[in-house]
Design an enzyme around this catalytic site. Structure first.
Site, mmCIF file in Angstrom:
data_model
loop_
_atom_site.group_PDB
_atom_site.id
_atom_site.type_symbol
_atom_site.label_atom_id
_atom_site.label_comp_id
_atom_site.label_asym_id
_atom_site.label_seq_id
_atom_site.Cartn_x
_atom_site.Cartn_y
_atom_site.Cartn_z
ATOM 1 N N CYS A 1 10.082 41.083 -50.046
ATOM 2 C CA CYS A 1 10.689 39.913 -49.401
ATOM 3 C C CYS A 1 11.800 39.326 -50.280
ATOM 4 O O CYS A 1 11.617 39.159 -51.486
ATOM 5 C CB CYS A 1 9.610 38.860 -49.142
ATOM 6 S SG CYS A 1 10.268 37.429 -48.261
ATOM 7 N N CYS B 1 9.585 32.428 -53.235
ATOM 8 C CA CYS B 1 8.404 31.543 -53.240
ATOM 9 C C CYS B 1 7.547 31.863 -54.481
ATOM 10 O O CYS B 1 7.045 32.991 -54.610
ATOM 11 C CB CYS B 1 7.592 31.736 -51.967
ATOM 12 S SG CYS B 1 8.613 31.667 -50.464
ATOM 13 N N CYS C 1 4.147 33.735 -54.413
ATOM 14 C CA CYS C 1 3.923 34.857 -53.485
ATOM 15 C C CYS C 1 4.003 36.244 -54.114
ATOM 16 O O CYS C 1 5.025 36.619 -54.702
ATOM 17 C CB CYS C 1 4.909 34.774 -52.325
ATOM 18 S SG CYS C 1 4.514 36.010 -51.060
ATOM 19 N N CYS D 1 -3.933 37.254 -36.640
ATOM 20 C CA CYS D 1 -2.691 36.699 -37.185
ATOM 21 C C CYS D 1 -1.931 37.783 -37.936
ATOM 22 O O CYS D 1 -2.444 38.346 -38.900
ATOM 23 C CB CYS D 1 -3.004 35.580 -38.171
ATOM 24 S SG CYS D 1 -4.100 34.343 -37.505
ATOM 25 N N CYS E 1 -1.323 35.158 -33.224
ATOM 26 C CA CYS E 1 -0.517 34.323 -34.114
ATOM 27 C C CYS E 1 0.359 35.262 -34.936
ATOM 28 O O CYS E 1 -0.091 36.350 -35.308
ATOM 29 C CB CYS E 1 -1.431 33.524 -35.046
ATOM 30 S SG CYS E 1 -0.527 32.486 -36.219
ATOM 31 N N CYS F 1 1.070 26.409 -36.064
ATOM 32 C CA CYS F 1 0.129 26.546 -37.175
ATOM 33 C C CYS F 1 0.933 26.252 -38.427
ATOM 34 O O CYS F 1 1.849 27.013 -38.773
ATOM 35 C CB CYS F 1 -0.444 27.956 -37.215
ATOM 36 S SG CYS F 1 -1.451 28.273 -38.683
ATOM 37 N N ARG G 1 -7.950 24.677 -41.257
ATOM 38 C CA ARG G 1 -8.438 25.997 -41.675
ATOM 39 C C ARG G 1 -8.602 26.099 -43.185
ATOM 40 O O ARG G 1 -7.664 25.881 -43.951
ATOM 41 C CB ARG G 1 -7.479 27.091 -41.190
ATOM 42 C CG ARG G 1 -7.964 28.506 -41.569
ATOM 43 C CD ARG G 1 -7.218 29.619 -40.867
ATOM 44 N NE ARG G 1 -7.204 29.370 -39.446
ATOM 45 C CZ ARG G 1 -6.091 29.122 -38.752
ATOM 46 N NH1 ARG G 1 -4.938 29.134 -39.346
ATOM 47 N NH2 ARG G 1 -6.155 28.877 -37.472
HETATM 48 N N1 SAM Z 1 7.176 35.373 -44.930
HETATM 49 C C1 SAM Z 1 6.683 34.431 -44.021
HETATM 50 C C2 SAM Z 1 6.883 33.016 -44.499
HETATM 51 O O1 SAM Z 1 6.806 32.730 -45.678
HETATM 52 O O2 SAM Z 1 7.126 32.156 -43.643
HETATM 53 C C3 SAM Z 1 5.242 34.634 -43.633
HETATM 54 C C4 SAM Z 1 4.196 35.076 -44.638
HETATM 55 S S1 SAM Z 1 3.825 33.969 -45.967
HETATM 56 C C5 SAM Z 1 2.863 35.043 -46.997
HETATM 57 C C6 SAM Z 1 2.703 32.773 -45.276
HETATM 58 C C7 SAM Z 1 2.102 31.722 -46.175
HETATM 59 O O3 SAM Z 1 1.099 32.266 -47.008
HETATM 60 C C8 SAM Z 1 2.994 30.993 -47.143
HETATM 61 O O4 SAM Z 1 3.764 30.006 -46.541
HETATM 62 C C9 SAM Z 1 1.987 30.380 -48.102
HETATM 63 O O5 SAM Z 1 1.596 29.102 -47.644
HETATM 64 C C10 SAM Z 1 0.810 31.346 -48.034
HETATM 65 N N2 SAM Z 1 0.665 32.064 -49.306
HETATM 66 C C11 SAM Z 1 1.460 33.039 -49.768
HETATM 67 N N3 SAM Z 1 1.068 33.455 -50.987
HETATM 68 C C12 SAM Z 1 -0.007 32.699 -51.309
HETATM 69 C C13 SAM Z 1 -0.846 32.646 -52.452
HETATM 70 N N4 SAM Z 1 -0.641 33.412 -53.524
HETATM 71 N N5 SAM Z 1 -1.864 31.765 -52.453
HETATM 72 C C14 SAM Z 1 -2.069 30.965 -51.389
HETATM 73 N N6 SAM Z 1 -1.306 30.973 -50.286
HETATM 74 C C15 SAM Z 1 -0.270 31.820 -50.251
HETATM 75 FE FE1 SF4 Z 2 8.526 36.005 -48.511
HETATM 76 FE FE2 SF4 Z 2 6.177 35.456 -49.570
HETATM 77 FE FE3 SF4 Z 2 7.967 33.532 -49.328
HETATM 78 FE FE4 SF4 Z 2 6.791 34.548 -47.095
HETATM 79 S S1 SF4 Z 2 5.800 33.397 -48.741
HETATM 80 S S2 SF4 Z 2 8.974 34.113 -47.420
HETATM 81 S S3 SF4 Z 2 6.536 36.689 -47.761
HETATM 82 S S4 SF4 Z 2 8.178 35.366 -50.629
#
Ligand code: SAM
Ligand code: SF4
Ligand code: DTB
Length: 339
Positions: free
Chosen positions: A54, A58, A61, A98, A129, A189, A261
């Site tokens: 990606c 973030c 992530c 989801c 979802c 959500c 949730r």
């Molecule tokens: N890429 C898309 C986005 O960010 O909108 C969808 C997938 S993203 C993995 C969805 C959510 O997962 C993130 O917004 C975050 O809240 C949660 N998430 C991701 N990594 C995480 C982690 N290490 N621990 C807890 N929640 C996490």
């Molecule tokens: Fe990409 Fe992870 Fe951020 Fe979703 S949460 S936009 S998968 S870096």
């Protein structure tokens, strides 16, 4: 649809966080019982349909291409594999499926492909979802027409703290996507993460943003950070378990009809802590051995836990006193009056 009439201030929400633990949980349980069967929980199963690589940054992530976490970038999963996974989730007792993709925002052909997946999964009799990143005009409608019920897009944290976690898209970008989802008639959500290094005030700031969305989200995932090696937050301090329960309780009180949730992080929680989360008003959880790329408790263990607690599983429609689609309507005034 009636809108939220009395916005919550951050100070009011901070005051909830400051309540003695027992008072806060008691109040959350009271609100919960006004709107839901307190002994029922809804189960959602996640599948990463497009993993890794990606372009976003973030900091939490494991799927960001900016960090070396050992997660390899993969292509979009073939549709038959997705449908087979959805069938297994249904057979195991999930009611919602989801599908998550590690995209900044989907391209038109990707929305076409995900739309087909949504139609096939919906045809199995599951709620659907997806979480695909930011959406452009028309994409939310296209997904709704394909049979999508919910779009997940988290605000993650407060507007003030956000810039320390993500720099590649703004808070307003997220709010814009949420507005597109709402305008398309999809259910929203939207939640966030604790454990990013935020203060209690910043947690209150996130809850204020969520609760003041008008109407507030039908589903509110509360994630506890999964600390993944290679991400900038890998060495963050763990959240005090009671503070995690407080977050659930405050979400329940401020968004009385939402499905709250218990999301990422159950792998680090023991059964007693999870039962406290249910007591504080959580009525949904991610179910199945995997979240997107990290681990979740064994389904068998979860079923045993629910049985020990005398809890039933249920769909959202059966769970609520009224449909949760009415979030933001009606007797929320009861909760507002208690601000
Ligand atoms: N890429 C898309 C986005 O960010 O909108 C969808 C997938 S993203 C993995 C969805 C959510 O997962 C993130 O917004 C975050 O809240 C949660 N998430 C991701 N990594 C995480 C982690 N290490 N621990 C807890 N929640 C996490
Ligand atoms: Fe990409 Fe992870 Fe951020 Fe979703 S949460 S936009 S998968 S870096
Ligand atoms: C949400 O709020 N949590 C889920 C779902 N929405 C997409 C994702 C949790 C991801 C946890 C880390 C991982 O496995 O990638």
């Amino acid at each position: 649809m009636r809108r939220n009439e009395t916005p919550w201030t951050v100070a009011q929400i901070e005051a909830l966080f400051a309540l003695p633990f027992n008072d806060l949980v008691f109040r959350a349980q009271q609100v919960h019982r006004e709107h839901f069967d307190a002994n029922a929980v809804q189960l959602s199963t996640l599948l990463s349909i497009k993993t890794g690589g990606c372009p976003e940054d973030c900091a939490y992530c494991p799927q960001s291409a900016k960090y070396d976490t050992g997660v390899e970038a993969e292509k979009l999963m073939p549709i038959d594999e997705v449908v087979a996974a959805a069938q297994r989730a249904k057979d195991a007792g999930a009611t919602r499926f989801c599908m998550g993709a590690a995209w900044r925002s989907p391209k038109p052909h990707q929305v076409d492909a995900v739309g087909e997946m949504v139609s096939r999964v919906k045809a199995l009799g599951l709620e659907t979802c997806v979480t695909l990143g930011m959406l452009r005009d028309g994409q939310a409608q296209q997904l709704r027409d394909a049979g999508l019920d919910y779009y997940n897009h988290n605000l993650d944290t407060s507007p003030e703290f956000y810039g320390q976690i993500i720099t590649t898209r703004t808070y307003q970008d997220r709010l814009d996507t949420l507005a597109r989802v709402r305008d398309a008639g999809l259910k929203v959500c939207c939640g966030g993460i604790v454990g990013l290094g935020e203060t209690r005030r910043e947690r209150a700031g996130l809850i204020a943003q969520l609760a003041n969305l008008s109407p507030y989200p039908e589903s509110v995932p509360i994630n506890n950070l999964m600390k993944v090696e290679g991400t900038p937050l890998e060495n963050n301090e763990s959240v005090d378990p009671f503070d995690f329960v407080r977050m659930i309780a405050v979400a329940r009180i401020t968004m009385p009809r939402a499905m709250v949730r218990l999301s990422a992080g159950r792998e680090m929680m023991d059964d007693a802590l999870q039962s406290l989360c249910f007591l504080a008003g959580a009525n949904s959880m991610f179910y199945g051995e995997k979240l997107l790329v990290t681990q979740n408790p064994q389904a068998e263990h979860d079923r045993a836990l629910l049985a020990r607690l005398g809890m039933r599983t249920s769909t959202e429609e059966k769970l609520g006193v009224e449909s949760a689609g009415a979030a933001g309507e009606g007797d929320d005034a009861g909760a507002c009056a208690a601000h």
